[in-house]
Design a protein around this motif. Sequence first.
Motif, short mmCIF file in Angstrom:
data_model
loop_
_atom_site.label_atom_id
_atom_site.label_comp_id
_atom_site.label_asym_id
_atom_site.label_seq_id
_atom_site.Cartn_x
_atom_site.Cartn_y
_atom_site.Cartn_z
N SER A 143 0.83 -1.20 0.00
CA SER A 143 0.00 0.00 0.00
C SER A 143 0.87 1.26 0.00
O SER A 143 1.76 1.41 0.83
N TYR A 171 -0.86 1.64 -5.66
CA TYR A 171 -1.20 0.49 -4.82
C TYR A 171 -2.15 0.95 -3.70
O TYR A 171 -1.73 1.32 -2.63
N GLY A 172 -3.46 0.94 -4.00
CA GLY A 172 -4.45 1.37 -3.04
C GLY A 172 -5.18 0.20 -2.42
O GLY A 172 -4.75 -0.95 -2.49
N GLY A 173 -6.35 0.50 -1.79
CA GLY A 173 -7.11 -0.52 -1.10
C GLY A 173 -7.60 -1.62 -2.02
O GLY A 173 -7.61 -2.80 -1.66
N GLU A 176 -4.70 -3.91 -2.87
CA GLU A 176 -4.32 -4.72 -1.71
C GLU A 176 -5.30 -5.87 -1.51
O GLU A 176 -4.90 -7.01 -1.25
N THR A 233 -4.36 -0.02 6.71
CA THR A 233 -5.33 0.15 5.64
C THR A 233 -6.20 -1.08 5.60
O THR A 233 -5.78 -2.13 5.14
N SER A 273 -9.25 5.08 3.39
CA SER A 273 -8.38 4.07 4.00
C SER A 273 -8.58 4.13 5.50
O SER A 273 -9.24 5.02 6.01
N GLY A 335 1.52 6.82 1.56
CA GLY A 335 0.42 6.34 0.74
C GLY A 335 -0.51 7.44 0.27
O GLY A 335 -0.25 8.65 0.44
#
Length: 574
Positions: A143, A171-173, A176, A233, A273, A335
């Motif tokens: 993340s 690379y976000g939620g 992930e 996150t 997040s 992030g």
Amino acid sequence: MKHPNAMKKRALLAGLLLLACLALSACYMEPDRIVDNNNGLNVGDGGQGFDTVITPTPTVTVTPTPAPTSNVVDWSSWDFGSDTATNPPSNVSPTMGTQGGIDPIVPTSAPQIGTATTRPTATPTVKPSATSTAGSASTTLKSGSEGTSVKRLQQRLKDLGYYTGSVDGKYGGGTEQAVRDFQTAHKLSVDGKAGSRTQQMLYSDNAKKKTASTPTAKPSSSSSSSGGNKPATSTSNANSYTNGKTDIYLKLGSSGSQVKILQNRLIFLGYLSGTADGEFGETTEAGVIAFQKRNDIYDDGVAGPTTLAKLYSSSAKKASSVVANLGSLREGSNGGAVRSLQQNLRSLGYYSGSIDGDYGSGTTAAVTAFQQANGLTADGVAGKRTINAIYAAVNGGSSGGSGSSSGSAASPSNYGKTASSNGYKTISSSSKSSSSDVTALQSALSSTGYYNGNLDGSYGSGTEDAVKAYQRAAGLRVTGMAGPTTQRLLYGGTSESGSYSKLQVGSSGSAVKRLQYALYELKYYDGNISGEYDTATQNAVMVFQELNGLVIDGIAGQDTQRKLFSSNAVPCSI
């Protein structure tokens, strides 16, 4: 006396016998001569001479194969540990199949006597995998990571059916959660981070596509308030919103299980997040606004039936980046949430560094300065109260930075430059208004006789003077800025409808700020746009209720706010 014919027969037989003997005598051969010890060689002092050359004929002796005996051995008694070259047991046929796990030895050519035949060892052929074309998997992606490696990761996850978001290299939620689902399906350590093992499996030919029966990873249970350097996150299972209601209104001040479902869905889609807390604050409002913009819904920050129906549908669009964090951010965090925080602090004039998503000393200093200016604990940690205050300042304009023109940060003149409510946003010479908005304002002023200049979309002195003239005539606060209330009355047609949360003494937030500024424009309220529903705000509401024929209780309920935010609101005349 013998018969003369008999005598003749005997003489004939005797002649035939004699002829036979003579014929046989012609086949006689001299017997072999016995050779002496010198094989017919006469050796003398003067040399050697050859009497007769005789080529002996070799005698071939055929050795019969002995019949098997009772003492023959088999595999059960064979010495497999011996290094001595041997033949297989005599009772094993070379045409037999595998016996005891040993393949039969089938020579390709006849072995020579006394030479051990060594069985060739097969060299396994390694099948090339996609890793060779995917690059090195030595760098862990997690993340906050960005770049071409993340894009490649997202595309591979999308090809396998684990990821449905944008291949944007962030690379976000959503990314992930896709990694967590992939790790679960392949029995890897489920941490949402694409380390070397995860990437090797992901880019290999053995990577499995996601199916309806593929297990889904559970959301992370770590809390952002756990005290770690980096914010946690959490992500939400796609099914966690199935109990979300779509016939309600959720807005600033709302709380409870439905708000938590809303937050989890926004986290899953990548707009927020952190960890859902069930409290609809400014950060949640920011997430709702971002979702509404992304999905072409009127972006007022209120999660009503239209917004909720879209949010909980399978067609809801995922975010391109995180806009807010539910929880705390501090030095060491990184992030999308940090990038959003830095951007907001820059727009407020507190931060001048790079928007890099790294919470360093510069970000800490900016947060500390904002906290000091807004009466918050100045510890440099962007906790829940600080983050909500920052987003409130950005969305409502109540907290100005060092670049504020005059007066306190919460003064009506500063707030009014960016004030917005129910579809209207302040239009002025200092606001970021589009030329089409200014042209529409000029046209309305022209049709009512207050403006006679060109409809050029430029908010100059002529337009400002026309706004002031209209405000005086309508009994409004004369500011020269066409705030939300000024526009509602000028344009007309705004009905007394909508759904609003009850506001009363003790309430706080952006909803209170919008209420205070509407009362300010209508000349009922003269205090700061503080977002705190205090006694001064209560008194202003009571006067408004009195002059607009409402129940006088000092509480801004449904009826009071519907009247206040309509084009039928009566300005203060006392």
